[in-house]
Design a protein around this motif. Structure first.
Motif, PDB file in Angstrom:
ATOM      1  N   THR A  96       0.837  -1.206   0.000  1.00  0.00           N
ATOM      2  CA  THR A  96       0.000   0.000   0.000  1.00  0.00           C
ATOM      3  C   THR A  96       0.871   1.256   0.000  1.00  0.00           C
ATOM      4  N   LYS A  97       2.011   1.175   0.718  1.00  0.00           N
ATOM      5  CA  LYS A  97       2.909   2.339   0.789  1.00  0.00           C
ATOM      6  C   LYS A  97       3.749   2.499  -0.477  1.00  0.00           C
ATOM      7  N   GLY A  98       3.710   1.497  -1.357  1.00  0.00           N
ATOM      8  CA  GLY A  98       4.470   1.589  -2.609  1.00  0.00           C
ATOM      9  C   GLY A  98       5.903   1.087  -2.507  1.00  0.00           C
ATOM     10  N   PHE A  99       6.245   0.396  -1.385  1.00  0.00           N
ATOM     11  CA  PHE A  99       7.602  -0.153  -1.260  1.00  0.00           C
ATOM     12  C   PHE A  99       7.699  -1.566  -1.810  1.00  0.00           C
ATOM     13  N   TYR A 100       6.595  -2.305  -1.736  1.00  0.00           N
ATOM     14  CA  TYR A 100       6.555  -3.666  -2.280  1.00  0.00           C
ATOM     15  C   TYR A 100       5.720  -3.631  -3.562  1.00  0.00           C
ATOM     16  N   PHE A 101       5.999  -4.583  -4.454  1.00  0.00           N
ATOM     17  CA  PHE A 101       5.281  -4.645  -5.732  1.00  0.00           C
ATOM     18  C   PHE A 101       4.609  -6.010  -5.874  1.00  0.00           C
ATOM     19  N   LEU A 102       3.889  -6.188  -7.008  1.00  0.00           N
ATOM     20  CA  LEU A 102       3.146  -7.443  -7.188  1.00  0.00           C
ATOM     21  C   LEU A 102       3.986  -8.712  -7.005  1.00  0.00           C
ATOM     22  N   PRO A 103       5.200  -8.783  -7.588  1.00  0.00           N
ATOM     23  CA  PRO A 103       5.985 -10.005  -7.373  1.00  0.00           C
ATOM     24  C   PRO A 103       6.253 -10.269  -5.893  1.00  0.00           C
ATOM     25  N   ASP A 104       6.419  -9.183  -5.118  1.00  0.00           N
ATOM     26  CA  ASP A 104       6.627  -9.362  -3.673  1.00  0.00           C
ATOM     27  C   ASP A 104       5.399 -10.019  -3.050  1.00  0.00           C
ATOM     28  N   LEU A 105       4.207  -9.544  -3.472  1.00  0.00           N
ATOM     29  CA  LEU A 105       2.972 -10.108  -2.922  1.00  0.00           C
ATOM     30  C   LEU A 105       2.866 -11.592  -3.240  1.00  0.00           C
ATOM     31  N   MET A 106       3.227 -11.932  -4.479  1.00  0.00           N
ATOM     32  CA  MET A 106       3.088 -13.330  -4.890  1.00  0.00           C
ATOM     33  C   MET A 106       4.047 -14.224  -4.105  1.00  0.00           C
ATOM     34  N   LEU A 107       5.299 -13.757  -3.969  1.00  0.00           N
ATOM     35  CA  LEU A 107       6.285 -14.567  -3.249  1.00  0.00           C
ATOM     36  C   LEU A 107       5.929 -14.679  -1.769  1.00  0.00           C
ATOM     37  N   ALA A 108       5.488 -13.559  -1.190  1.00  0.00           N
ATOM     38  CA  ALA A 108       5.124 -13.584   0.229  1.00  0.00           C
ATOM     39  C   ALA A 108       3.901 -14.482   0.429  1.00  0.00           C
ATOM     40  N   GLY A 109       2.931 -14.396  -0.494  1.00  0.00           N
ATOM     41  CA  GLY A 109       1.729 -15.233  -0.419  1.00  0.00           C
ATOM     42  C   GLY A 109       2.097 -16.711  -0.499  1.00  0.00           C
ATOM     43  N   ASP A 110       3.042 -17.048  -1.386  1.00  0.00           N
ATOM     44  CA  ASP A 110       3.489 -18.448  -1.495  1.00  0.00           C
ATOM     45  C   ASP A 110       4.142 -18.898  -0.192  1.00  0.00           C
ATOM     46  N   GLY A 111       4.972 -18.039   0.362  1.00  0.00           N
ATOM     47  CA  GLY A 111       5.662 -18.361   1.622  1.00  0.00           C
ATOM     48  C   GLY A 111       4.646 -18.610   2.721  1.00  0.00           C
ATOM     49  N   MET A 112       3.598 -17.772   2.742  1.00  0.00           N
ATOM     50  CA  MET A 112       2.576 -17.932   3.775  1.00  0.00           C
ATOM     51  C   MET A 112       1.849 -19.269   3.599  1.00  0.00           C
ATOM     52  N   MET A 113       1.456 -19.579   2.345  1.00  0.00           N
ATOM     53  CA  MET A 113       0.687 -20.801   2.104  1.00  0.00           C
ATOM     54  C   MET A 113       1.514 -22.061   2.384  1.00  0.00           C
ATOM     55  N   GLU A 114       2.818 -21.955   2.165  1.00  0.00           N
ATOM     56  CA  GLU A 114       3.723 -23.066   2.484  1.00  0.00           C
ATOM     57  C   GLU A 114       3.601 -23.403   3.975  1.00  0.00           C
ATOM     58  N   GLY A 115       3.600 -22.362   4.805  1.00  0.00           N
ATOM     59  CA  GLY A 115       3.460 -22.547   6.258  1.00  0.00           C
ATOM     60  C   GLY A 115       2.063 -23.049   6.617  1.00  0.00           C
ATOM     61  N   VAL A 116       1.044 -22.482   5.947  1.00  0.00           N
ATOM     62  CA  VAL A 116      -0.337 -22.887   6.243  1.00  0.00           C
ATOM     63  C   VAL A 116      -0.513 -24.385   5.969  1.00  0.00           C
ATOM     64  N   LYS A 117       0.065 -24.865   4.844  1.00  0.00           N
ATOM     65  CA  LYS A 117      -0.085 -26.286   4.486  1.00  0.00           C
ATOM     66  C   LYS A 117       0.492 -27.180   5.576  1.00  0.00           C
ATOM     67  N   GLU A 118       1.607 -26.729   6.149  1.00  0.00           N
ATOM     68  CA  GLU A 118       2.252 -27.504   7.218  1.00  0.00           C
ATOM     69  C   GLU A 118       1.328 -27.560   8.445  1.00  0.00           C
ATOM     70  N   CYS A 119       0.695 -26.420   8.757  1.00  0.00           N
ATOM     71  CA  CYS A 119      -0.241 -26.383   9.900  1.00  0.00           C
ATOM     72  C   CYS A 119      -1.436 -27.285   9.621  1.00  0.00           C
ATOM     73  N   GLU A 120      -1.860 -27.284   8.357  1.00  0.00           N
ATOM     74  CA  GLU A 120      -3.020 -28.089   7.975  1.00  0.00           C
ATOM     75  C   GLU A 120      -2.767 -29.577   8.250  1.00  0.00           C
ATOM     76  N   LYS A 121      -1.505 -29.996   8.021  1.00  0.00           N
ATOM     77  CA  LYS A 121      -1.180 -31.409   8.257  1.00  0.00           C
ATOM     78  C   LYS A 121      -1.425 -31.768   9.714  1.00  0.00           C
ATOM     79  N   VAL A 122      -1.111 -30.817  10.619  1.00  0.00           N
ATOM     80  CA  VAL A 122      -1.286 -31.090  12.043  1.00  0.00           C
ATOM     81  C   VAL A 122      -2.762 -30.992  12.420  1.00  0.00           C
ATOM     82  N   LEU A 123      -3.432 -29.972  11.873  1.00  0.00           N
ATOM     83  CA  LEU A 123      -4.859 -29.808  12.195  1.00  0.00           C
ATOM     84  C   LEU A 123      -5.652 -31.001  11.657  1.00  0.00           C
TER      85      LEU A 123
END
Ligand code: B12
Length: 275
Positions: A96-123
């Motif tokens: 929102t502040k203009g420091f990160y761009f779309l590729p940053d969002l995509m990579l960060a989103g992938d990183g987040m989902m990687e962690g979520v999948k691991e939590c899902e295995k436990v849940l």
């Protein structure tokens, strides 16, 4: 002649920088040093390292930090809410502040989902099924992180979550309601242009003589008063609220009108939007 000797003394680095319109700004600051990001990031470990991995778009660190925390017995729900979600909140802010761009969002989103999948295995998935819930992301909208969390929390709580995916044509939502007769439908929209799908879904359900106890509508751009401007709906605040809303429908026969009135009591916590 040694051409290096001839050329190098004539090379003017400032000229090179000007030619490519590069402004020398000095050492870059780290994203976690941004004043507003500092207010979002948790101080407590292991949540801080997990949030930082998402912020740094570091998929491997996200995965290994989450695995380590799970091995140490930290609750997967806490890892998502206090770690991974804080990381993506900080990423959103820098975008929102203009420091990160779309590729940053995509990579960060992938990183987040990687962690979520691991939590899902436990849940995990509960073996018995309490009932069916249909989840979708509004037509035209590619943002599916929130919806993926909803599906994960529902499955962990023993619901059969039918995941229609993202950018779902409105007619497919109607078809799914006909086919599965769900006790709850969840819709997610992150953009002002796509949240207008929700009243259309309700309209089409009514045209087809279909009804569900409630459609939970949430996502970044969505506001409570917008959702309450059309029937059959309730504004959804946090993904982990979804199984509690579904439980209230299942066990106490609550309707969309009840969910609007009793949201905070049903989810068991103070929800500012409903105060
Ligand atoms: C990650 C991201 C992306 C990623 C998405 C990756 C993915 N797989 O989802 C990518 C890079 C693909 C992307 C693309 C775009 N994006 Co984008 N993106 C974001 C970002 C940074 C984070 C969104 C997110 O995942 N949040 C975390 C999740 C968990 O939140 P959530 O889904 O809202 O869910 C939470 C709650 O809402 C709730 N919830 C949701 N639904 C429901 C339902 C129920 C029942 C309940 C109970 C709860 C609930 O649960 C969750 C919390 O627990 C936001 C910024 C922001 N501030 O939101 C912009 C943002 C949403 N994007 C935006 C835009 C404009 C775009 C693009 C159009 C940009 C472009 N110029 O191309 C494109 C889309 C192109 C297209 N095809 O149409 C804008 C939307 C502006 C608007 N108001 O319309 C935002 C707000 C950024 C901004 N400030 O401008 N984006």
């Amino acid at each position: 002649m040694d051409y290096k000797e001839d050329l190098e003394p004539k090379m003017d680095q400032n000229f090179v920088a000007v030619r490519y319109n590069v402004e020398i700004e000095g050492p870059a600051i780290k994203p976690e040093e941004d004043h507003d990001v500092r207010n979002i990031l948790p101080d407590e470990e292991p949540y801080r390292s997990i949030a930082l991995a998402v912020l740094h778009e570091d998929r491997e660190a996200s995965l290994s930090n989450v695995k380590k925390a799970l091995d140490e017995g930290v609750s997967p729900i806490e890892i998502i809410n206090k770690g991974l979600m804080k990381g993506i909140d900080a990423v959103s802010l820098l975008y929102t502040k203009g420091f990160y761009f779309l590729p940053d969002l995509m990579l960060a989103g992938d990183g987040m989902m990687e962690g979520v999948k691991e939590c899902e295995k436990v849940l995990g998935h509960k073996s018995e099924t309490k009932g069916t819930v249909v989840s979708f992301v509004a037509e035209g909208d590619p943002h599916d992180i929130g919806k993926n969390l909803i599906v994960m929390f529902l499955r962990a709580a023993g619901y059969d979550a039918i995941d229609l995916g993202r950018d779902v044509p409105t007619d497919d939502v109607i078809k799914a309601v006909k086919e599965y007769n769900p006790l709850f439908v969840t819709g997610t929209a992150l953009m002002t242009t796509t949240m207008t799908v929700f009243p259309k879904v309700v309209e089409k359900l009514q045209e087809n003589g279909l009804e569900v106890p409630a459609i939970g509508c949430g996502g970044g751009a969505v506001r409570k008063d917008f959702v309450e401007s059309f029937p059959m709906s309730v504004y959804g605040v946090e993904a982990y609220h979804t199984p509690k809303l579904a439980d209230a429908i299942l066990k106490d026969k609550k309707t969309w009108k009840d969910l609007r009135k009793e949201y905070s009591e049903i989810v068991g916590e103070f929800v500012p939007e409903y105060s």
